[in-house]
Design a protein around this motif. Structure first.
Motif, short mmCIF file in Angstrom:
data_model
loop_
_atom_site.label_atom_id
_atom_site.label_comp_id
_atom_site.label_asym_id
_atom_site.label_seq_id
_atom_site.Cartn_x
_atom_site.Cartn_y
_atom_site.Cartn_z
N GLY A 269 0.80 -1.23 0.00
CA GLY A 269 0.00 0.00 0.00
C GLY A 269 0.83 1.27 0.00
O GLY A 269 0.28 2.36 -0.22
N VAL A 270 2.12 1.17 0.25
CA VAL A 270 2.95 2.39 0.27
C VAL A 270 3.03 2.97 -1.15
O VAL A 270 3.34 2.26 -2.11
CB VAL A 270 4.37 2.10 0.82
CG1 VAL A 270 5.29 3.30 0.62
CG2 VAL A 270 4.29 1.71 2.29
N VAL A 271 2.70 4.26 -1.26
CA VAL A 271 2.70 4.93 -2.56
C VAL A 271 3.96 5.76 -2.71
O VAL A 271 4.34 6.51 -1.80
CB VAL A 271 1.45 5.82 -2.73
CG1 VAL A 271 1.55 6.69 -3.99
CG2 VAL A 271 0.18 4.96 -2.80
N THR A 272 4.63 5.58 -3.84
CA THR A 272 5.85 6.34 -4.12
C THR A 272 5.81 6.83 -5.56
O THR A 272 5.01 6.38 -6.37
CB THR A 272 7.11 5.45 -3.95
OG1 THR A 272 6.99 4.31 -4.80
CG2 THR A 272 7.31 5.01 -2.51
N SER A 273 6.72 7.76 -5.87
CA SER A 273 6.87 8.25 -7.25
C SER A 273 8.32 8.03 -7.65
O SER A 273 9.23 8.30 -6.87
CB SER A 273 6.52 9.73 -7.31
OG SER A 273 7.25 10.44 -6.33
#
Ligand code: PHB
Length: 390
Positions: A269-273
């Protein structure tokens, strides 16, 4: 030897001094690859060396009639060592290109040497925006922290994340990430409640995370360099920050593919770019990942590997374009403007800034085929380094 032959022998010797390896080593083209092979950044060295060797195995070690020689040196990620090693490579080994550079201070330490010796310096890892401005001989194939951070600051407020605490490594790329994330989040109506900085060497995240828990923002934005992400993730989860309702977000350095699969389900679930995911769905990437894993006992290539692989491509293509006869200036000119499909997606080297222009992807950690991956769910195309426009 008559007078005429003697004179031409002398002028040849002088020419060989002036032009370095072209005369001194005849048909060899030397790439000095300086990497942290030991110490805190060792995973970066391992990834980039493996990628460079893969590129050579796939594309041959003779280009435009020159035999490519890769000279790998460990700088232990200490900038004084990087500088000394670069000097030796230029003066003694007469390398045609310098490449690698695991951290920003190492890339910056070598910039004056590249300028003075007119040696192209291909930065494959370091990612502070200003690096390319430190020498006109620098070309970058990694990414910049402003590139990655701005995309996340656009995504966050549209997804319920308005109040954020930032936590970054206290040096170039961390300060870029903090600044550009905050500026864009604020512009978008969000708010950075507190900006925390941790030392680059041997950081202890515990007291900082405690502070974040007390502030209780919607999310914690993190930048730490490749290799340090797993420690942050572990402490974040151990302290139950996620259960306290604080989301973890950041540039993709934190969910580094080199470590992600060992981080456990807490990372889901961790969102990164970022600019690269091992899971990027393209034929070119699948081919790259399969070949890399085959050659490296199943090791998963991360964004550092891709920076190294594409850096080798930029060097090879420049050598081809100059038909093997070019000095530093000709090689540099042939690196500028190169455009191609990388395992990360389409990219090019901006001819003006010598920096990489590429897609930035928003990704979420998911379990796929039994493994943890950064799965891309949105893309911002052809992103130039926002740090250059000021
Ligand atoms: C840097 O020092 O520029 C650097 C190192 C590792 C990263 C990103 C940036 O993951």
């Amino acid at each position: 030897m008559n007078k005429r032959n003697f004179l031409s022998a002398v002028s040849l010797a002088v020419a060989s001094l002036a032009t370095g390896s072209a005369w001194a080593d005849g048909n060899t083209f030397k790439i000095g690859l300086i990497l942290p092979m030991t110490g805190q950044q060792a995973t970066t060295g391992r990834q980039i060396e493996a990628a460079a060797r893969l590129y050579m195995a796939q594309n041959g070690d003779t280009v435009a009639g020159k035999k490519i020689e890769l000279i790998v040196k460990d700088d232990t990620s200490v900038p004084d060592v990087t500088k000394r090693v670069a000097q030796e490579l230029v003066v003694n080994d007469k390398v045609n290109v310098l490449a690698g550079f695991g951290i920003t201070p190492s890339a910056l330490a070598v910039a004056p040497i590249s300028t003075q010796s007119k040696t192209p310096q291909v930065v494959m890892a370091a990612a502070t925006s200003s690096i390319t401005e430190a020498s006109p001989y620098i070309v970058r194939t990694s990414f910049t922290l402003p590139q990655a951070s701005v995309a996340l600051a656009d995504w966050a407020p549209k997804n319920g994340i308005k109040k954020v605490v930032t936590l970054v490594s206290d040096y170039g790329p961390g300060i870029d990430a903090e600044k550009f994330f905050k500026e864009r989040l604020t512009f978008n109506g969000g708010q950075v409640l507190e900006s925390l900085r941790v030392p680059l060497r041997g950081p202890d995240f515990a007291p900082f995370l405690q502070k974040v828990r007390d502030i209780k923002p919607d999310a914690l934005f993190v930048f730490v360099p490749s290799g340090a992400g797993a420690a942050v993730m572990k402490q974040f989860l151990e302290r139950g920050m996620d259960k306290a309702g604080i989301k973890l977000i950041g540039t993709g350095d934190i969910t580094d593919d080199d470590q992600l699969n060992d981080m456990g389900d807490g990372a889901i679930g961790v969102v990164t770019s970022h600019h690269y995911s091992t899971y990027h769905p393209s034929a070119a990437n699948k081919k790259f990942v399969d070949a890399f894993q085959k050659a490296n006992k199943g090791l998963r290539p991360n964004f550092m590997a891709v920076g190294g692989y594409d850096g080798m491509r930029v060097i090879y293509e420049a050598l081809k374009a100059t038909k093997g006869n070019g000095g530093g200036d000709a090689l540099l000119a042939a690196m500028k403007g190169q455009i191609f499909e990388s395992p990360r997606g389409p990219m090019f080297i901006d001819a003006q800034t010598r920096d990489v222009v590429q897609n930035i992807y928003l990704r979420k950690v998911e379990r796929k085929e039994g493994q943890l991956y950064n799965v891309e769910f949105d893309v911002i195309k052809d992103v130039k380094d926002p740090g250059k426009a000021r």
